[in-house]
Scaffold this active site. Structure first.
Site, mmCIF file in Angstrom:
data_model
loop_
_atom_site.group_PDB
_atom_site.id
_atom_site.type_symbol
_atom_site.label_atom_id
_atom_site.label_comp_id
_atom_site.label_asym_id
_atom_site.label_seq_id
_atom_site.Cartn_x
_atom_site.Cartn_y
_atom_site.Cartn_z
ATOM 1 N N GLU A 17 30.017 44.246 32.691
ATOM 2 C CA GLU A 17 30.607 45.428 33.352
ATOM 3 C C GLU A 17 29.772 46.666 33.070
ATOM 4 O OE1 GLU A 17 34.504 44.766 31.769
ATOM 5 O OE2 GLU A 17 34.694 43.015 33.070
ATOM 6 N N GLY B 64 37.476 37.769 34.813
ATOM 7 C CA GLY B 64 38.637 38.380 35.469
ATOM 8 C C GLY B 64 38.989 37.730 36.796
ATOM 9 N N GLU C 213 28.740 35.010 29.287
ATOM 10 C CA GLU C 213 29.840 35.335 30.195
ATOM 11 C C GLU C 213 29.326 35.304 31.636
ATOM 12 O OE1 GLU C 213 33.054 37.752 27.890
ATOM 13 O OE2 GLU C 213 31.695 39.118 28.901
ATOM 14 N N SER D 1 37.598 34.268 31.848
ATOM 15 C CA SER D 1 38.869 33.600 32.138
ATOM 16 C C SER D 1 39.269 32.562 31.082
ATOM 17 C CB SER D 1 38.841 32.980 33.540
ATOM 18 O OG SER D 1 38.689 34.005 34.510
ATOM 19 N N HIS E 268 27.664 44.156 27.916
ATOM 20 C CA HIS E 268 28.671 43.457 28.724
ATOM 21 C C HIS E 268 28.309 43.590 30.205
ATOM 22 C CE1 HIS E 268 32.448 42.406 30.606
ATOM 23 N NE2 HIS E 268 32.757 41.773 29.482
ATOM 24 N N ASN F 188 38.252 41.381 23.918
ATOM 25 C CA ASN F 188 37.682 42.595 24.506
ATOM 26 C C ASN F 188 38.768 43.226 25.364
ATOM 27 O OD1 ASN F 188 36.295 44.542 25.888
ATOM 28 N ND2 ASN F 188 34.954 43.124 27.008
ATOM 29 N N TRP F 189 39.327 44.307 24.875
ATOM 30 C CA TRP F 189 40.460 44.926 25.575
ATOM 31 C C TRP F 189 40.016 45.766 26.772
ATOM 32 C CZ3 TRP F 189 44.083 47.045 21.088
ATOM 33 C CH2 TRP F 189 44.488 45.959 20.297
ATOM 34 N N LYS F 190 38.730 46.003 26.906
ATOM 35 C CA LYS F 190 38.214 46.809 28.028
ATOM 36 C C LYS F 190 38.979 48.137 28.113
ATOM 37 C CE LYS F 190 36.735 42.516 30.149
ATOM 38 N NZ LYS F 190 36.483 41.752 31.351
ATOM 39 N N GLY G 74 38.972 38.428 27.567
ATOM 40 C CA GLY G 74 39.381 39.692 28.165
ATOM 41 C C GLY G 74 40.890 39.713 28.363
ATOM 42 N N GLY G 75 41.324 39.488 29.602
ATOM 43 C CA GLY G 75 42.737 39.600 29.978
ATOM 44 C C GLY G 75 43.721 38.952 29.007
HETATM 45 P P1 13P Z 1 38.468 37.783 31.237
HETATM 46 O O1 13P Z 1 38.865 36.911 30.049
HETATM 47 O O2 13P Z 1 39.539 38.731 31.637
HETATM 48 O O3 13P Z 1 37.914 36.953 32.347
HETATM 49 O O4 13P Z 1 37.259 38.702 30.713
HETATM 50 C C1 13P Z 1 36.193 38.137 30.047
HETATM 51 C C2 13P Z 1 35.347 39.207 29.468
HETATM 52 O O5 13P Z 1 34.681 39.933 30.188
HETATM 53 C C3 13P Z 1 35.363 39.385 28.014
HETATM 54 O O6 13P Z 1 34.374 40.266 27.599
#
Ligand code: 13P
Length: 254
Positions: free
Chosen positions: A97, A173, A167, A213, A95, A9-11, A234-235
């Site tokens: 977020e 993050g 999640e 993470s 998600h 997920n590149w956000k 994510g990251g």
């Molecule tokens: P991180 O891997 O950056 O913690 O993000 C997880 C995430 O929200 C994937 O959708």
């Protein structure tokens, strides 16, 4: 045996040219992967270009959200058929977020899920508790309500492609992942809820990803848990080496 599925997920990251560069680098690193499903989820604006760059590779394309109407006066929104036409096979829904910053609720998750299914997009439905909820021992109640709300009104024939992502909000993050045991506990609870809402064979077939993470260093221990069928990253998915290393962890567990 459920096939593992690793999604990035590149956000809100990467321009169009950066997105193309990232998948071009990634493609080369995962050529021998055959037992793991791989998905990248760039921003809407990069979808078509990334779809083009992914031609001939076995990496699939996902979007980060969709709206529940197919078209009309809904400024700024994107619909399922539009995502399909851009080359998407998957879409992330609910998600944390989106729940936290954009007013997403279990009810809107349910509407988006319906839209994804009618557009023949495989949905990745996200659930997860906040730190406060975990500390108040509300984790299972929160997950139960999120799963029940998201899946209300569907039958198993509509949910064949369903993927759930657990999640925990406190792990996103933050660099602080759930321990494999904490994640396994919730994954197994999610599966038990699917059994209560539907049937045992359906519950056993649904893939449940862990997200929060996930890094090359912790991927092995998380992915080797019996009810963890993949990761939503994510990251670490923004770096081709890191994402490929997570995919290889999954591949080596087969
Ligand atoms: P991180 O891997 O950056 O913690 O993000 C997880 C995430 O929200 C994937 O959708």
């Amino acid at each position: 045996m459920r096939r593992k599925i690793i999604a990035g997920n590149w956000k809100l990251n990467k321009t169009i040219s950066e997105s193309i560069r990232l998948v071009n680098t990634l493609k080369v690193k995962i050529v021998n992967v055959s037992h793991t499903d791989m998905i990248v989820c760039p921003t809407f604006i990069s979808l078509s270009a990334v779809a083009e760059a992914l031609k001939g590779s076995n990496i699939q394309l996902g979007a980060q959200n969709l709206f529940w109407e197919e078209n009309g006066a809904f400024t700024g929104e994107i619909s399922g058929p539009m995502l399909k036409s851009a080359g998407c096979s998957h879409v992330i829904i609910g998600h944390s977020e989106r729940r936290q910053y954009f007013g997403e609720t279990d009810e809107t998750v349910n509407k988006r899920l319906k839209a994804a299914i009618s557009a023949k997009l495989s949905p990745i439905v996200c659930v997860g508790e906040t730190l406060h909820q975990r500390e108040e021992n509300q984790t299972f109640d929160v997950i139960k309500a999120q799963i029940g709300g998201a899946l209300q009104g569907f039958d198993t024939s509509e949910l064949r492609e369903l993927i759930i992502a657990y999640e925990p909000v406190w792990a996103i993050g933050t660099g602080k992942n759930a321990t494999p045991e904490q994640a396994q506990d919730v994954h197994s609870f999610i599966r038990s809820q699917l059994e209560v809402l539907f049937q045992a064979d359906f519950a056993a077939s649904v893939r449940i990803q862990y997200g929060g993470s996930v890094k090359p260093e912790n991927a092995d221990s998380l992915l080797s848990q019996p009810d963890i069928d993949g990761a939503l990253v994510g990251g670490a998915s923004l770096d081709a080496d890191g994402f490929a290393a997570i995919i290889k962890s999954s591949e080596n567990l087969i």
